[in-house]
Write an enzyme that holds these catalytic residues in place. Structure first.
Site, PDB file in Angstrom:
ATOM      1  N   GLN A 100      36.349  40.802  51.344  1.00 27.92           N
ATOM      2  CA  GLN A 100      37.690  39.759  50.625  1.00 27.92           C
ATOM      3  C   GLN A 100      38.753  39.774  52.289  1.00 27.92           C
ATOM      4  OE1 GLN A 100      40.666  41.564  48.291  1.00 27.92           O
ATOM      5  NE2 GLN A 100      39.568  39.990  46.773  1.00 27.92           N
ATOM      6  N   CYS A 130      47.302  40.343  45.129  1.00 23.55           N
ATOM      7  CA  CYS A 130      48.159  41.692  45.541  1.00 23.55           C
ATOM      8  C   CYS A 130      49.560  41.832  45.222  1.00 23.55           C
ATOM      9  CB  CYS A 130      47.855  41.941  47.451  1.00 23.55           C
ATOM     10  SG  CYS A 130      48.382  43.650  47.836  1.00 23.55           S
TER      11      CYS A 130
HETATM   12  C1  LIG Z   1      44.412  51.954  45.350  1.00 24.22           C
HETATM   13  C2  LIG Z   1      43.918  50.273  44.857  1.00 24.22           C
HETATM   14  C3  LIG Z   1      43.512  49.386  45.797  1.00 24.22           C
HETATM   15  C4  LIG Z   1      43.363  48.114  45.285  1.00 24.22           C
HETATM   16  N1  LIG Z   1      42.733  47.138  46.378  1.00 24.22           N
HETATM   17  C5  LIG Z   1      42.491  45.815  45.915  1.00 24.22           C
HETATM   18  C6  LIG Z   1      41.846  45.014  46.374  1.00 24.22           C
HETATM   19  O1  LIG Z   1      41.823  45.012  48.277  1.00 24.22           O
HETATM   20  N2  LIG Z   1      41.990  43.249  46.284  1.00 24.22           N
HETATM   21  C7  LIG Z   1      41.765  43.445  45.207  1.00 24.22           C
HETATM   22  O2  LIG Z   1      41.342  42.106  44.897  1.00 24.22           O
HETATM   23  N3  LIG Z   1      42.099  43.831  44.535  1.00 24.22           N
HETATM   24  C8  LIG Z   1      42.633  45.003  44.477  1.00 24.22           C
HETATM   25  N4  LIG Z   1      42.844  45.819  43.491  1.00 24.22           N
HETATM   26  C9  LIG Z   1      42.598  45.748  41.911  1.00 24.22           C
HETATM   27  C10 LIG Z   1      41.918  46.128  41.591  1.00 24.22           C
HETATM   28  O3  LIG Z   1      40.436  45.945  42.062  1.00 24.22           O
HETATM   29  C11 LIG Z   1      41.711  46.129  40.574  1.00 24.22           C
HETATM   30  O4  LIG Z   1      42.026  44.663  39.642  1.00 24.22           O
HETATM   31  C12 LIG Z   1      43.312  46.436  39.283  1.00 24.22           C
HETATM   32  O5  LIG Z   1      43.309  47.691  39.955  1.00 24.22           O
HETATM   33  C13 LIG Z   1      42.671  46.332  38.022  1.00 24.22           C
HETATM   34  O6  LIG Z   1      42.030  46.854  36.976  1.00 24.22           O
HETATM   35  P1  LIG Z   1      42.039  48.423  36.702  1.00 24.22           P
HETATM   36  O7  LIG Z   1      42.836  48.745  35.694  1.00 24.22           O
HETATM   37  O8  LIG Z   1      40.350  48.193  35.892  1.00 24.22           O
HETATM   38  O9  LIG Z   1      42.345  49.455  37.832  1.00 24.22           O
HETATM   39  C14 LIG Z   1      43.014  47.520  44.091  1.00 24.22           C
HETATM   40  C15 LIG Z   1      43.576  48.544  43.063  1.00 24.22           C
HETATM   41  C16 LIG Z   1      44.011  49.798  43.470  1.00 24.22           C
HETATM   42  C17 LIG Z   1      44.563  50.566  42.584  1.00 24.22           C
END
Ligand SMILES: Cc1cc2nc3c(=O)[nH]c(=O)nc-3n(C[C@H](O)[C@H](O)[C@H](O)COP(=O)(O)O)c2cc1C
Length: 363
Positions: A100, A130
């Site tokens: 990514q 992000c």
């Molecule tokens: C610690 C952390 C790091 C993340 N890093 C990325 C990332 O590098 N790229 C991305 O597209 N989303 C990133 N996300 C978003 C997650 O992929 C996801 O879309 C988001 O946490 C919502 O899903 P959830 O509620 O099931 O955690 C990150 C989320 C968290 C909590």
């Protein structure tokens, strides 16, 4: 590299009303010409979804995994050579894998995407989601949701830069905020991206402004899938249990779901989704199984990781894995104190022993 892991507070999951999980068989997921199969995959997670985490997730049923976001300049930079080598090194077993990219200048995306393909990434994913202050302030990530023309320029550059057999995908939040202008921008980018040859789009049902506060809007995901028709949409947000993963598939009609916070310290969620989809109750890992997987994670991290950061990485993962241990606070504190790999291994040997009953339910 953003350090989102340290900037995003890992809030507890919001409570969702339980709905029955549909019994119809799940459709296999395909991203462009890349066959993925089971439609529950490992999300991109900055600070977490490195090679060892992805391999552990795969060993427990994740059919596809995304690497943590990389800044285009960082990928192209000759400085940071050590970290670049680590993030661009892929194990033979680590496929299919998505790399990514995030950045501000459309012209830097193409060369960076080519570099990821040279490193062996099977899919190139572009981050338009992000919400971290440094990313949005630097006109990266979620910021692009406010400028569809630039976002689509980025998509065109990446699509043209890599061979046609490499799928290009997007990760988007549902908008900058709740305004109708933001919704319009979202759909302008979605339609423009598919018209430019994007193979799949992952949608996180929160806005950039919302960060992680409040639930992910699954109604929005359903509307996006209806709008996209046969185009591939993956859903994200609030996937903390196998039931939630299958519910999102059934309720919204998305083609796949990406497990994020729900997989940190609980890679068994992928196996549990497969069990549930097969009509079996999801099995919780006993202490011996937890020990096996933690030891595997440590071995992979020692073999693949940067020596300097191995202890810090394993401390972070140990703390997260401790949630499944019946003495979770003691184990958490023990992992939090370790200063060497040997001390980490000693916590594993001391706390993950026979005779300890596992927690009977997901914390
Ligand atoms: C610690 C952390 C790091 C993340 N890093 C990325 C990332 O590098 N790229 C991305 O597209 N989303 C990133 N996300 C978003 C997650 O992929 C996801 O879309 C988001 O946490 C919502 O899903 P959830 O509620 O099931 O955690 C990150 C989320 C968290 C909590």
């Amino acid at each position: 590299m953003t350090n989102a892991a340290t900037q995003i507070e890992l809030l507890p999951p919001p409570i969702r009303t339980r709905r029955p999980v549909a019994q119809s068989p799940l459709r296999d997921l395909k991203i462009g010409n890349v066959p993925v199969g089971f439609p529950v995959v490992q999300a991109a997670l900055s600070g977490y979804s490195d090679g060892p985490m992805r391999l552990v997730a795969r060993s427990l049923g994740a059919s596809y995994a995304l690497a943590e976001v990389m800044i285009d300049r960082f990928v192209l930079s000759l400085k940071n050579r050590e970290r670049t080598r680590y993030h661009l090194h892929l194990d033979d077993e680590d496929h299919p894998v998505g790399g990514q990219l995030m950045g501000s200048d459309p012209l830097q995306f193409g060369p960076a995407a080519r570099k990821l393909v040279e490193a062996g990434f099977d899919v190139i994913d572009i981050n338009f989601g992000c919400p971290v202050k440094s990313a949005v302030g630097g006109c990266r990530g979620g910021y692009h949701l406010s400028q569809p023309a630039v976002a689509l320029e980025i998509v065109s550059h990446v699509r043209e830069a890599v061979a046609s057999h490499i799928p290009v995908t997007l990760k988007m939040r549902r908008g900058m905020d709740d305004s109708s202008a933001s919704r319009d921008n979202f759909f302008e980018i979605l339609e423009g991206a598919f018209a430019r040859g994007v193979a799949a789009i992952t949608v996180h049902g929160r806005t950039v402004e919302q960060k992680y506060i409040g639930p992910s809007n699954w109604d929005f995901l359903r509307a996006v899938k209806q709008h996209a028709g046969t185009k591939t949409i993956l859903g994200s947000g609030d996937l903390f249990t196998p039931q939630a993963c299958l519910e999102m598939l059934a309720d919204t009609g998305v083609d796949g779901v990406t497990v994020a916070r729900g997989a940190i310290g609980n890679p068994w969620i992928f196996q549990q989704c497969r069990e549930l989809a097969a009509g079996q109750p999801p099995s919780f890992p006993d202490i011996a199984e937890q020990r096996r997987v933690l030891a595997m994670h440590l071995d992979l991290c020692v073999a693949m990781g940067e020596a300097k950061s191995t202890v810090a990485t394993m401390r972070t993962f140990g703390i997260k894995f401790a949630r499944l241990h019946p003495r979770h606070e003691d184990v958490r504190n023990a992992f939090a104190r370790v200063k060497t790999v040997e001390e980490w291994a000693a916590v594993l040997a001391g706390w993950y022993t026979h005779g300890i009953e596992p927690r009977q339910e997901q914390p």
